[in-house]
Design an enzyme around this catalytic site. Structure first.
Site, PDB file in Angstrom:
ATOM      1  N   ARG A  32       7.016 -15.559 -16.785  1.00  0.00           N
ATOM      2  CA  ARG A  32       5.940 -14.582 -16.646  1.00  0.00           C
ATOM      3  C   ARG A  32       6.295 -13.317 -17.416  1.00  0.00           C
ATOM      4  O   ARG A  32       7.410 -13.122 -17.861  1.00  0.00           O
ATOM      5  CB  ARG A  32       5.751 -14.194 -15.161  1.00  0.00           C
ATOM      6  CG  ARG A  32       4.980 -15.187 -14.318  1.00  0.00           C
ATOM      7  CD  ARG A  32       3.525 -15.309 -14.674  1.00  0.00           C
ATOM      8  NE  ARG A  32       2.900 -14.060 -15.098  1.00  0.00           N
ATOM      9  CZ  ARG A  32       2.440 -13.127 -14.258  1.00  0.00           C
ATOM     10  NH1 ARG A  32       2.555 -13.287 -12.964  1.00  0.00           N
ATOM     11  NH2 ARG A  32       1.876 -12.041 -14.718  1.00  0.00           N
ATOM     12  N   GLY A  33       5.310 -12.429 -17.527  1.00  0.00           N
ATOM     13  CA  GLY A  33       5.539 -11.148 -18.171  1.00  0.00           C
ATOM     14  C   GLY A  33       4.809 -11.050 -19.501  1.00  0.00           C
ATOM     15  O   GLY A  33       4.197 -12.011 -19.981  1.00  0.00           O
ATOM     16  N   ASN A  34       4.895  -9.859 -20.116  1.00  0.00           N
ATOM     17  CA  ASN A  34       4.237  -9.663 -21.406  1.00  0.00           C
ATOM     18  C   ASN A  34       5.023 -10.374 -22.509  1.00  0.00           C
ATOM     19  O   ASN A  34       6.078 -10.969 -22.264  1.00  0.00           O
ATOM     20  CB  ASN A  34       4.056  -8.174 -21.698  1.00  0.00           C
ATOM     21  CG  ASN A  34       5.378  -7.415 -21.709  1.00  0.00           C
ATOM     22  OD1 ASN A  34       6.409  -7.937 -22.135  1.00  0.00           O
ATOM     23  ND2 ASN A  34       5.365  -6.180 -21.241  1.00  0.00           N
TER      24      ASN A  34
ATOM     25  N   ARG B 102      -2.128 -25.689 -18.011  1.00  0.00           N
ATOM     26  CA  ARG B 102      -2.729 -26.385 -19.148  1.00  0.00           C
ATOM     27  C   ARG B 102      -1.676 -26.706 -20.203  1.00  0.00           C
ATOM     28  O   ARG B 102      -1.578 -27.844 -20.692  1.00  0.00           O
ATOM     29  CB  ARG B 102      -3.839 -25.517 -19.759  1.00  0.00           C
ATOM     30  CG  ARG B 102      -4.364 -26.010 -21.099  1.00  0.00           C
ATOM     31  CD  ARG B 102      -5.265 -24.967 -21.742  1.00  0.00           C
ATOM     32  NE  ARG B 102      -4.588 -23.708 -21.983  1.00  0.00           N
ATOM     33  CZ  ARG B 102      -3.820 -23.450 -23.028  1.00  0.00           C
ATOM     34  NH1 ARG B 102      -3.617 -24.368 -23.957  1.00  0.00           N
ATOM     35  NH2 ARG B 102      -3.236 -22.268 -23.161  1.00  0.00           N
ATOM     36  N   ARG B 103      -0.871 -25.705 -20.580  1.00  0.00           N
ATOM     37  CA  ARG B 103       0.165 -25.930 -21.590  1.00  0.00           C
ATOM     38  C   ARG B 103       1.228 -26.894 -21.076  1.00  0.00           C
ATOM     39  O   ARG B 103       1.666 -27.798 -21.792  1.00  0.00           O
ATOM     40  CB  ARG B 103       0.808 -24.593 -21.983  1.00  0.00           C
ATOM     41  CG  ARG B 103      -0.090 -23.705 -22.833  1.00  0.00           C
ATOM     42  CD  ARG B 103       0.505 -22.327 -22.993  1.00  0.00           C
ATOM     43  NE  ARG B 103      -0.305 -21.488 -23.868  1.00  0.00           N
ATOM     44  CZ  ARG B 103      -0.337 -20.155 -23.801  1.00  0.00           C
ATOM     45  NH1 ARG B 103       0.402 -19.514 -22.901  1.00  0.00           N
ATOM     46  NH2 ARG B 103      -1.101 -19.472 -24.622  1.00  0.00           N
TER      47      ARG B 103
ATOM     48  N   SER C  15      -1.041  -2.697 -20.714  1.00  0.00           N
ATOM     49  CA  SER C  15       0.027  -3.277 -21.521  1.00  0.00           C
ATOM     50  C   SER C  15      -0.191  -2.956 -22.997  1.00  0.00           C
ATOM     51  O   SER C  15      -1.304  -2.626 -23.426  1.00  0.00           O
ATOM     52  CB  SER C  15       0.071  -4.796 -21.335  1.00  0.00           C
ATOM     53  OG  SER C  15      -1.059  -5.405 -21.929  1.00  0.00           O
TER      54      SER C  15
ATOM     55  N   CYS D  82      -9.584 -20.842 -14.545  1.00  0.00           N
ATOM     56  CA  CYS D  82      -8.694 -20.453 -15.639  1.00  0.00           C
ATOM     57  C   CYS D  82      -7.252 -20.893 -15.381  1.00  0.00           C
ATOM     58  O   CYS D  82      -6.402 -20.754 -16.245  1.00  0.00           O
ATOM     59  CB  CYS D  82      -8.769 -18.944 -15.876  1.00  0.00           C
ATOM     60  SG  CYS D  82      -8.233 -17.939 -14.485  1.00  0.00           S
TER      61      CYS D  82
ATOM     62  N   LYS E 283     -10.027 -15.490 -22.125  1.00  0.00           N
ATOM     63  CA  LYS E 283      -9.404 -16.570 -21.365  1.00  0.00           C
ATOM     64  C   LYS E 283      -8.991 -16.139 -19.961  1.00  0.00           C
ATOM     65  O   LYS E 283      -8.754 -16.989 -19.095  1.00  0.00           O
ATOM     66  CB  LYS E 283      -8.186 -17.120 -22.114  1.00  0.00           C
ATOM     67  CG  LYS E 283      -7.006 -16.182 -22.212  1.00  0.00           C
ATOM     68  CD  LYS E 283      -5.867 -16.815 -22.990  1.00  0.00           C
ATOM     69  CE  LYS E 283      -4.673 -15.867 -23.113  1.00  0.00           C
ATOM     70  NZ  LYS E 283      -4.070 -15.551 -21.809  1.00  0.00           N
ATOM     71  N   ASP E 284      -8.902 -14.830 -19.699  1.00  0.00           N
ATOM     72  CA  ASP E 284      -8.503 -14.338 -18.375  1.00  0.00           C
ATOM     73  C   ASP E 284      -9.676 -14.217 -17.414  1.00  0.00           C
ATOM     74  O   ASP E 284      -9.478 -13.976 -16.220  1.00  0.00           O
ATOM     75  CB  ASP E 284      -7.834 -12.960 -18.497  1.00  0.00           C
ATOM     76  CG  ASP E 284      -6.491 -13.019 -19.191  1.00  0.00           C
ATOM     77  OD1 ASP E 284      -5.871 -14.103 -19.192  1.00  0.00           O
ATOM     78  OD2 ASP E 284      -6.065 -11.987 -19.743  1.00  0.00           O
TER      79      ASP E 284
END
Length: 550
Positions: free
Chosen positions: A146-148, A128-129, A10, A238, A80-81
Site C-alpha cells: 500500500r501507499g503512494n 484484479r492485478r 498526495s 472497484c 478508477k477510484d
C-alpha cells in the site's frame, strides 16, 4: 469567479488536479481555479488493505462530501477510484483525455513478467492485478503493498518485494517512467475500469458543472462511462477482479473485459464493438454472465460475502442499494414493500403556486408526483420559488427537472430540514409543503413556531403492494439482514411479515427515524447508517460485519 477544486493531497493527486485546473483556465480565462486539498479515508489509513476496506470509494467520499456541503465547486478523481454506483445529486461533468491505461512492471533486476524467477514476490494492492498475475504465472507470489508511488518504490528498493505492478498513467504524470521494465499489453493485463482517466465531478445542474463540461473529452467519456456501466451490470466494484478497457475510434466503441476468480484459475473474457454504447455493454456483459461471471463475483471474499440481504425499496430507487451491496459480495434479494399511489389534486391548488416563496419536498417520489401534476395541469414551476429538498436523492431528482435546490440540509432528516429552513425564512414568507399522506408534521410545527404559515398539499400515498405477505413468506427464509429506508417501509414490512419475523433477523435502517419506527414495531435494529443515504446504509452494513472503524 473563483472555483475551488477538491482533491486529495498526495503529490500525484495534486499534479492531476492541476492538469484539470489548467485545462479549465484555458477554457475560461475569466475564472480563477484553485486547488482545495482534502484528506480522505484511504489517505488517513495507509496500512489498511483495500480488499478489506469497509467501503468503496475510500479516496473519493470526502471529496464528494465537500461538493455536497458547498466547500468546493468541483472535485477531481482518478476515475478508477470512483464507487460503482453514482452518488445522488452529483454528476461526472467531464473527463480529460485519457493517459496510457496500461499497467507496467517495475522490478529490482531487469525482468519481464514472463522472465521473473519462480517464487518472486510481486507487490500489488489490487485483486484484479493479483488474479491476472496468478492466471499467467501461478508460481509467483503476490504481496499486498500500500501507499503512494514513492512508498511502493521504496518497498521495492528495500527488498520487501521483487517487483511491482503499477499504473503507467501515474508514473507518467510523476515523470517516473524511467523505472518501468515492461508495459503490460491488454492481452496480458486488462486495466481497472476508468484507469488512466481523470474525472471532474460537480453538483448536478450547477454552473460549475457547465464550466467543466466544456473541457470534456468525448472519446474518453464514452469509454469510461461504458466501462463503469459494465461494472454495475456485473454487480462488481472497484475492488473486484474485473478488468475492462473501452476504445472509441471511427464513431464505434470497442469494449473488452475479463472476470477472474481471486486465484486466477478461472478467467472469463468477452469483447464487442458497435456504434451503440449500450448495446456493446449489454453484449459483453451478457456473454460474461453466460460464462458464469455472476458465480465468480458472488464467491469473492468481499466483506459481505456469504451474506443474504433483503432490499425493500422499489424499482429504480433500489438499484444503487442493490449495486452497492453486490459490489461488496452480498447476495441480494429484492422484495419491494412500498407502492406509490398517486392522489388527485385540485388544479387550483397548483395555479396559486406563484403566491408562494418556498416549496419543500421531502422525497424523490414527491418530486416525481408534483411534476406529473404540473404536467397534467400544463403548468410550470415559477422561477422565483426557492425549493428545499430533504436530501441528495430528492435534490438529484429536482436537478433532472431543471430545478436547483436552494436548500439541502446538513443531515438528511425532517428535523434538520425544519431547523435550517426556519433560519432562512421570514414571517412574511409563504411555504408550500408537498408530501405523502400520513407524513410526520415535524416541518409544519417547527415553521409555525416561528410564525411562518405552512400550507400542505398531499400528492401521493405509500401503500403495500398486493400479495406482499405471500412474497415475504417466500423470500425471508435464509435472509440475514433486511434493509429499511423509511418508516413506511418498516410499517408495511411488519404488517405483511407478521410471525415470519424471526428473532435472528437483523434490520439495517437508513437513519434514526426509520430505526425508531422499526424498534417500536418489535424489530431488532442493529445497524443504523451514519450518513442517511443509500451509500451510508451500505457502509453501515459493511462496518457491522468487518468491525473496521471509519
Amino acid at each position: 469567479m473563483k472555483v475551488r477544486l477538491a482533491t486529495r493531497g498526495s503529490t500525484l493527486a495534486l499534479i492531476q488536479a492541476q492538469l484539470v485546473a489548467d485545462a479549465l483556465a484555458r477554457a475560461h480565462p475569466g475564472h480563477e481555479f484553485v486547488l482545495e486539498p482534502i484528506s480522505t479515508h484511504g489517505d488517513r489509513h495507509p496500512a489498511m488493505r483495500l480488499s478489506e476496506s469497509p467501503r468503496e470509494g475510500v479516496f473519493v467520499k470526502e471529496l464528494e462530501k465537500a461538493l455536497l456541503e458547498r466547500r468546493a465547486e468541483l472535485a477531481v478523481h482518478s476515475a478508477k477510484d470512483l464507487p460503482t454506483a453514482d452518488t445522488p445529486g452529483l454528476v461526472l461533468a467531464a473527463f480529460l483525455p485519457r493517459a496510457d491505461a496500461r499497467d507496467v512492471l517495475v522490478s529490482r533486476a531487469a525482468a519481464s513478467l514472463v522472465t521473473l524467477p519462480a517464487g518472486a514476490r510481486v507487490g500489488t494492492g489490487s485483486p484484479r492485478r493479483a488474479a491476472q498475475i496468478a492466471s499467467i504465472r501461478p508460481d509467483l507470489i503476490t504481496q499486498e503493498v500500500r501507499g503512494n508511488v514513492d512508498t511502493r518504490l521504496r518497498r521495492l528498493d528495500e527488498g520487501v518485494v521483487d517487483a511491482l505492478v503499477l499504473a503507467a498513467a501515474g508514473l507518467e504524470r510523476l515523470g517516473r517512467l524511467d523505472v518501468v521494465h515492461e508495459f503490460l499489453p491488454f492481452e496480458v493485463m486488462l486495466p481497472a475500469p476508468g484507469q488512466g482517466a481523470l474525472a471532474v465531478q460537480a453538483l448536478q445542474g450547477s454552473d460549475p458543472a457547465g464550466l467543466a463540461a466544456v473541457i470534456n473529452h468525448d472519446a474518453t467519456s464514452r469509454a469510461v462511462v461504458a466501462e463503469r456501466a459494465l461494472l454495475r451490470r456485473l454487480g462488481g466494484g472497484c475492488l473486484s477482479a474485473i478488468g475492462a478497457i473501452g476504445v472509441v475510434a471511427g464513431g464505434q466503441l470497442a469494449l473488452q473485459a475479463a472476470v477472474l476468480d481471486r486465484s486466477g484459475r478461472r478467467v472469463l473474457r468477452a469483447q464487442a464493438r458497435g456504434r451503440s454504447d449500450t448495446a456493446v455493454v449489454d453484449q459483453v456483459a451478457g456473454e460474461l454472465e453466460r460464462l458464469g461471471a455472476g458465480a465468480l463475483l458472488t464467491s469473492s471474499d468481499g466483506p459481505l460475502a456469504g451474506l443474504r440481504v433483503l432490499v425493500t425499496r422499489a424499482g429504480g430507487q433500489a438499484q444503487a442499494l442493490t449495486d452497492g451491496l453486490r459490489a461488496r459480495g452480498a447476495s441480494v434479494v429484492s422484495c419491494p414493500v412500498i407502492q406509490i399511489e398517486p392522489l388527485a389534486v385540485d388544479p387550483q391548488r397548483l395555479r396559486v403556486l406563484p403566491d408562494y416563496d418556498w416549496l419543500v419536498l421531502t422525497s424523490a417520489n414527491g418530486v416525481d408526483r408534483l411534476f406529473e401534476l404540473l404536467d397534467e395541469a400544463k403548468l410550470t414551476l415559477p422561477a422565483h420559488i426557492k425549493v428545499a429538498a430533504i436530501g441528495p436523492q430528492t435534490a438529484s431528482r429536482l436537478r433532472r427537472r431543471g430545478v436547483t435546490p436552494a436548500l439541502v440540509p446538513r443531515h438528511f432528516i425532517a428535523e434538520q430540514l425544519a431547523e435550517e429552513l426556519a433560519a432562512v425564512v421570514s414571517p412574511a414568507s409563504r411555504v408550500l409543503l408537498a408530501r405523502a399522506t400520513g407524513a410526520r408534521d415535524v416541518l409544519s410545527r417547527r415553521l409555525e413556531s416561528v410564525r411562518v404559515p405552512v400550507d400542505v398539499v398531499e400528492t401521493y400515498r405509500a401503500v403495500p403492494p398486493a400479495g406482499l405477505a405471500a412474497r415475504l413468506s417466500a423470500v425471508l427464509p435464509g435472509v440475514d439482514i433486511v434493509t429499511l429506508t423509511s418508516s413506511s417501509s418498516a410499517r408495511h414490512f411488519a404488517q405483511a411479515a407478521g410471525d415470519a419475523i424471526e428473532a435472528r433477523l437483523q434490520f439495517a435502517c437508513i437513519g434514526p427515524v426509520t430505526a425508531h419506527t422499526a424498534r417500536e414495531l418489535g424489530m431488532r435494529v442493529d445497524i443504523i447508517a451514519q450518513e442517511y443515504t443509500t451509500r451510508g446504509l451500505v457502509e453501515a452494513i459493511v462496518r457491522s460485519r468487518t468491525r473496521v472503524s471509519p
